[in-house]
Scaffold this motif. Structure first.
Motif, PDB file in Angstrom:
ATOM      1  N   THR A  28     -22.998  88.178  26.407  1.00 17.47           N
ATOM      2  CA  THR A  28     -22.099  87.039  26.369  1.00 17.47           C
ATOM      3  C   THR A  28     -22.810  85.760  26.782  1.00 17.47           C
ATOM      4  O   THR A  28     -23.594  85.750  27.727  1.00 17.47           O
ATOM      5  CB  THR A  28     -20.910  87.292  27.316  1.00 17.47           C
ATOM      6  N   LYS A  29     -22.555  84.694  26.065  1.00 18.59           N
ATOM      7  CA  LYS A  29     -23.176  83.402  26.347  1.00 18.59           C
ATOM      8  C   LYS A  29     -22.814  82.923  27.753  1.00 18.59           C
ATOM      9  O   LYS A  29     -21.681  83.102  28.210  1.00 18.59           O
ATOM     10  CB  LYS A  29     -22.685  82.382  25.328  1.00 18.59           C
ATOM     11  N   ILE A  30     -23.777  82.329  28.445  1.00 20.45           N
ATOM     12  CA  ILE A  30     -23.506  81.792  29.773  1.00 20.45           C
ATOM     13  C   ILE A  30     -23.684  80.278  29.755  1.00 20.45           C
ATOM     14  O   ILE A  30     -24.417  79.728  28.940  1.00 20.45           O
ATOM     15  CB  ILE A  30     -24.399  82.430  30.853  1.00 20.45           C
ATOM     16  N   THR A  31     -22.989  79.601  30.672  1.00 20.72           N
ATOM     17  CA  THR A  31     -23.034  78.143  30.753  1.00 20.72           C
ATOM     18  C   THR A  31     -23.216  77.718  32.200  1.00 20.72           C
ATOM     19  O   THR A  31     -23.084  78.511  33.134  1.00 20.72           O
ATOM     20  CB  THR A  31     -21.739  77.519  30.202  1.00 20.72           C
ATOM     21  N   ASP A  32     -23.521  76.440  32.375  1.00 20.32           N
ATOM     22  CA  ASP A  32     -23.628  75.819  33.705  1.00 20.32           C
ATOM     23  C   ASP A  32     -24.614  76.566  34.600  1.00 20.32           C
ATOM     24  O   ASP A  32     -24.373  76.730  35.810  1.00 20.32           O
ATOM     25  CB  ASP A  32     -22.257  75.748  34.384  1.00 20.32           C
ATOM     26  N   LEU A 165     -43.950  92.237  33.812  1.00 20.92           N
ATOM     27  CA  LEU A 165     -44.171  91.540  32.547  1.00 20.92           C
ATOM     28  C   LEU A 165     -43.859  90.061  32.723  1.00 20.92           C
ATOM     29  O   LEU A 165     -42.724  89.688  33.043  1.00 20.92           O
ATOM     30  CB  LEU A 165     -43.291  92.116  31.437  1.00 20.92           C
ATOM     31  N   SER A 166     -44.876  89.225  32.526  1.00 22.96           N
ATOM     32  CA  SER A 166     -44.692  87.776  32.587  1.00 22.96           C
ATOM     33  C   SER A 166     -44.241  87.303  31.212  1.00 22.96           C
ATOM     34  O   SER A 166     -45.027  87.305  30.261  1.00 22.96           O
ATOM     35  CB  SER A 166     -46.004  87.092  32.996  1.00 22.96           C
ATOM     36  N   LEU A 167     -43.000  86.883  31.111  1.00 22.40           N
ATOM     37  CA  LEU A 167     -42.348  86.667  29.819  1.00 22.40           C
ATOM     38  C   LEU A 167     -42.157  85.185  29.529  1.00 22.40           C
ATOM     39  O   LEU A 167     -41.818  84.399  30.415  1.00 22.40           O
ATOM     40  CB  LEU A 167     -40.991  87.370  29.828  1.00 22.40           C
ATOM     41  N   THR A 168     -42.367  84.817  28.259  1.00 22.51           N
ATOM     42  CA  THR A 168     -42.066  83.464  27.790  1.00 22.51           C
ATOM     43  C   THR A 168     -40.885  83.510  26.828  1.00 22.51           C
ATOM     44  O   THR A 168     -40.663  84.504  26.137  1.00 22.51           O
ATOM     45  CB  THR A 168     -43.273  82.836  27.063  1.00 22.51           C
ATOM     46  N   GLY A 169     -40.159  82.395  26.768  1.00 20.54           N
ATOM     47  CA  GLY A 169     -39.026  82.331  25.864  1.00 20.54           C
ATOM     48  C   GLY A 169     -39.445  82.411  24.410  1.00 20.54           C
ATOM     49  O   GLY A 169     -38.770  83.035  23.589  1.00 20.54           O
ATOM     50  N   ARG A 170     -40.546  81.793  24.074  1.00 19.62           N
ATOM     51  CA  ARG A 170     -40.989  81.780  22.675  1.00 19.62           C
ATOM     52  C   ARG A 170     -41.402  83.177  22.214  1.00 19.62           C
ATOM     53  O   ARG A 170     -41.210  83.523  21.040  1.00 19.62           O
ATOM     54  CB  ARG A 170     -42.126  80.779  22.504  1.00 19.62           C
ATOM     55  N   PHE A 171     -41.962  84.000  23.103  1.00 18.52           N
ATOM     56  CA  PHE A 171     -42.273  85.378  22.710  1.00 18.52           C
ATOM     57  C   PHE A 171     -40.972  86.152  22.489  1.00 18.52           C
ATOM     58  O   PHE A 171     -40.855  86.926  21.536  1.00 18.52           O
ATOM     59  CB  PHE A 171     -43.128  86.071  23.770  1.00 18.52           C
ATOM     60  N   VAL A 226     -38.230  76.508  33.422  1.00 16.83           N
ATOM     61  CA  VAL A 226     -37.859  77.564  34.365  1.00 16.83           C
ATOM     62  C   VAL A 226     -36.458  78.103  34.080  1.00 16.83           C
ATOM     63  O   VAL A 226     -36.261  79.307  33.909  1.00 16.83           O
ATOM     64  CB  VAL A 226     -37.942  77.056  35.816  1.00 16.83           C
ATOM     65  N   LEU A 227     -35.487  77.213  34.025  1.00 17.72           N
ATOM     66  CA  LEU A 227     -34.097  77.653  33.970  1.00 17.72           C
ATOM     67  C   LEU A 227     -33.647  78.081  32.567  1.00 17.72           C
ATOM     68  O   LEU A 227     -32.817  78.990  32.438  1.00 17.72           O
ATOM     69  CB  LEU A 227     -33.180  76.551  34.504  1.00 17.72           C
ATOM     70  N   LEU A 232     -31.947  82.510  28.984  1.00 23.44           N
ATOM     71  CA  LEU A 232     -32.194  83.341  27.802  1.00 23.44           C
ATOM     72  C   LEU A 232     -32.349  84.803  28.188  1.00 23.44           C
ATOM     73  O   LEU A 232     -31.831  85.703  27.511  1.00 23.44           O
ATOM     74  CB  LEU A 232     -33.450  82.845  27.085  1.00 23.44           C
ATOM     75  N   MET A 233     -33.052  85.056  29.290  1.00 21.51           N
ATOM     76  CA  MET A 233     -33.244  86.428  29.748  1.00 21.51           C
ATOM     77  C   MET A 233     -31.909  87.088  30.079  1.00 21.51           C
ATOM     78  O   MET A 233     -31.615  88.203  29.638  1.00 21.51           O
ATOM     79  CB  MET A 233     -34.173  86.443  30.967  1.00 21.51           C
ATOM     80  N   ILE A 234     -31.099  86.401  30.869  1.00 21.83           N
ATOM     81  CA  ILE A 234     -29.827  86.986  31.302  1.00 21.83           C
ATOM     82  C   ILE A 234     -28.909  87.219  30.114  1.00 21.83           C
ATOM     83  O   ILE A 234     -28.239  88.263  30.020  1.00 21.83           O
ATOM     84  CB  ILE A 234     -29.151  86.092  32.362  1.00 21.83           C
TER      85      ILE A 234
END
Length: 326
Positions: A28-32, A165-171, A226-227, A232-234
């Motif tokens: 589910t999408k999260i906000t704030d 695992l050091s993760l990036t959003g683009r990966f 950072v945020l 995206l992870m959550i």
């Protein structure tokens, strides 16, 4: 003569990848989503509040156990006696002496060099290493051979096998099938993954000197890096940890102070295998699992083979990052 139309296939392909990733794996999408420091009680134990966000109209928190460094996502109804703090500095005062604050202080004390700031060496009770695998942006997919070699080598020794695992959003966005594959290894009990924040974009310009590169590049939006990654992870079922790795292992003291102000513990490495650095007992070993570092992967697999006897005697183990740091 007909006008030539510029192909838009790459843009369409990227949109399809992003859409496919969210439709196939997203929660589910999260906000704030924002930084929010405090302490609270959960099931009779004290925990740290690091972030807060809204999901389906309800407030949730990203929390951390100050003794084990484990993180959790808990609703406001699950927490008692929430005490908010205005800043990280206030949180530090109230968590002084905990394992979390000791690790964060250790990281800050080792943050003077331009390269490799943060904790670089663990303290295991016996011989062994802490394995950290970076997933930087790459057009290549996950090097799955690393993980199958791990689970095979430690099949009857350590289960699940701990790895960071050091993760990036683009990966994440480019390789949704690989993320799903990793999640399945976790759910099946084969791996225990600590997800380390490695920024959303992992910007790199080969024409720039290191002192003006990666996160030190001018106009970098650190809050987004950072945020947005944590968000995206959550949203996709991954649990952010309290750890952070600088892209390229490049930082300065001001940047370290800004990252720790998010409540994140920087980690480096004293054994980047592709650079010829040898793993020692307690090393935080670094390899890349994004298909761009075959030398480091080969060296790690050879390391596994060379320690095979010690592994089966349980004299050479892999350590969970959360227990290996001070």
């Amino acid at each position: 003569m007909k006008a030539r139309i510029k192909p838009v296939y790459p843009i369409i392909l990227l949109l399809l990848i992003v859409t496919s990733f969210h439709s196939s794996t997203a929660q589910t999408k999260i906000t704030d989503y924002k930084v929010s420091f405090g302490t609270a009680d959960y099931q009779g134990k004290n925990c740290l509040v690091l972030r807060e966000f809204i999901k389906e109209g309800k407030k949730y928190y990203l929390t951390a156990d100050p003794a084990t460094l484990n993180t959790s996502i808990l609703s406001s109804k699950e927490l008692d006696k929430i005490v908010p703090y205005a800043s990280y500095e206030q949180l530090a005062i109230h968590t002084n002496g905990t394992a979390y604050m000791k690790a964060l202080t250790e990281a800050k004390d080792q943050s003077i060099p331009l390269q490799d700031a943060g904790i670089t060496h663990g303290f295991p009770k016996e011989k062994g290493i802490t394995l950290t695998i970076d997933l930087c942006p790459s057009h290549k997919g996950l090097d799955r051979n690393i993980f199958t070699s791990l689970t095979d080598a430690f099949r009857n020794i350590e289960r699940p096998v701990p790895v960071a695992l050091s993760l990036t959003g683009r990966f994440m966005l480019s390789h949704p099938d690989d993320i799903t594959w990793l999640k399945n290894l976790v759910s099946s009990g084969q791996l225990n993954i600590t997800w380390v924040n490695h920024t959303y974009n992992h910007h790199y310009d080969p024409s720039r000197p290191l002192s003006q590169n990666f996160l030190l590049e001018r106009n970098t939006d650190l809050n987004f890096e950072v945020l947005a990654l944590e968000t995206l992870m959550i949203e996709n079922g991954l649990l952010p940890s309290v750890f952070f790795r600088f892209p390229g292992l490049i930082s300065d003291q001001q940047l370290v102070d800004r990252i720790t102000a998010y409540g994140l513990i920087p980690i480096g490495s004293d054994a980047w295998l592709a650079k010829g650095q040898q793993a020692q007992p307690g090393s935080l070993v670094l390899i890349h699992g994004n298909g761009n570092e075959p030398v480091g992967v080969r060296d790690f697999i050879n390391l596994l083979k060379s320690e095979d006897t010690a592994v089966h005697q349980k004299q050479w183990l892999l350590y969970d990052l959360r227990t290996a740091v001070p």
